[in-house]
Design a protein around this motif. Structure first.
Motif, PDB file in Angstrom:
ATOM      1  N   THR A   1      31.258  51.745  57.416  1.00 12.83           N
ATOM      2  CA  THR A   1      31.056  53.020  56.744  1.00 12.83           C
ATOM      3  C   THR A   1      31.528  54.135  57.668  1.00 12.83           C
ATOM      4  O   THR A   1      31.569  53.959  58.888  1.00 12.83           O
ATOM      5  N   ALA A   2      31.852  55.261  57.085  1.00 11.41           N
ATOM      6  CA  ALA A   2      32.364  56.378  57.878  1.00 11.41           C
ATOM      7  C   ALA A   2      31.273  57.111  58.637  1.00 11.41           C
ATOM      8  O   ALA A   2      31.519  57.682  59.698  1.00 11.41           O
ATOM      9  N   THR A   3      30.056  57.119  58.085  1.00 15.98           N
ATOM     10  CA  THR A   3      28.973  57.898  58.682  1.00 15.98           C
ATOM     11  C   THR A   3      27.662  57.122  58.614  1.00 15.98           C
ATOM     12  O   THR A   3      27.519  56.189  57.810  1.00 15.98           O
ATOM     13  N   PRO A   4      26.691  57.524  59.424  1.00 21.34           N
ATOM     14  CA  PRO A   4      25.367  56.915  59.311  1.00 21.34           C
ATOM     15  C   PRO A   4      24.755  57.106  57.916  1.00 21.34           C
ATOM     16  O   PRO A   4      24.085  56.208  57.407  1.00 21.34           O
ATOM     17  N   GLU A   5      24.987  58.257  57.296  1.00 26.93           N
ATOM     18  CA  GLU A   5      24.459  58.492  55.939  1.00 26.93           C
ATOM     19  C   GLU A   5      25.014  57.462  54.962  1.00 26.93           C
ATOM     20  O   GLU A   5      24.269  56.887  54.164  1.00 26.93           O
ATOM     21  N   GLU A   6      26.309  57.210  55.034  1.00 25.36           N
ATOM     22  CA  GLU A   6      26.905  56.185  54.176  1.00 25.36           C
ATOM     23  C   GLU A   6      26.330  54.809  54.512  1.00 25.36           C
ATOM     24  O   GLU A   6      26.124  53.982  53.617  1.00 25.36           O
ATOM     25  N   GLY A   7      26.058  54.575  55.786  1.00 28.44           N
ATOM     26  CA  GLY A   7      25.456  53.313  56.205  1.00 28.44           C
ATOM     27  C   GLY A   7      24.067  53.133  55.622  1.00 28.44           C
ATOM     28  O   GLY A   7      23.695  52.047  55.162  1.00 28.44           O
TER      29      GLY A   7
END
Length: 81
Positions: A14-20
């Protein structure tokens, strides 16, 4: 029998922790769907776990484990600078 893809897009990247985190929630939901494929039974059980603090904590724990795996796969979103 319907098959469920347990890792969307076949990747933990994922590109970001939020997406993760969003991916972790989705994966946890897919585990529940795979474990109990009957949608009506899942719907009926929502009233049970929605009112049980220990079951809600178990849901959070499942998501946390998924997120930990995703974070490790993403090298904790660190990139060389």
């Amino acid at each position: 029998m319907e098959t469920t893809t347990l890792i969307p897009a076949n990747s933990l990247m994922t590109a970001t922790p939020e997406e993760g985190r969003q991916l972790a929630i989705k994966m946890a939901r897919l585990i529940i769907k795979t474990t109990q494929p009957d949608a009506q039974i899942r719907e009926n059980l929502r009233a049970v776990y929605a009112n049980d603090a220990m079951l809600l904590l178990a849901v959070g724990h499942t998501v946390a484990i998924e997120f930990s795996t995703i974070a490790a796969a993403n090298d904790y979103w660190r990139s060389p600078r």
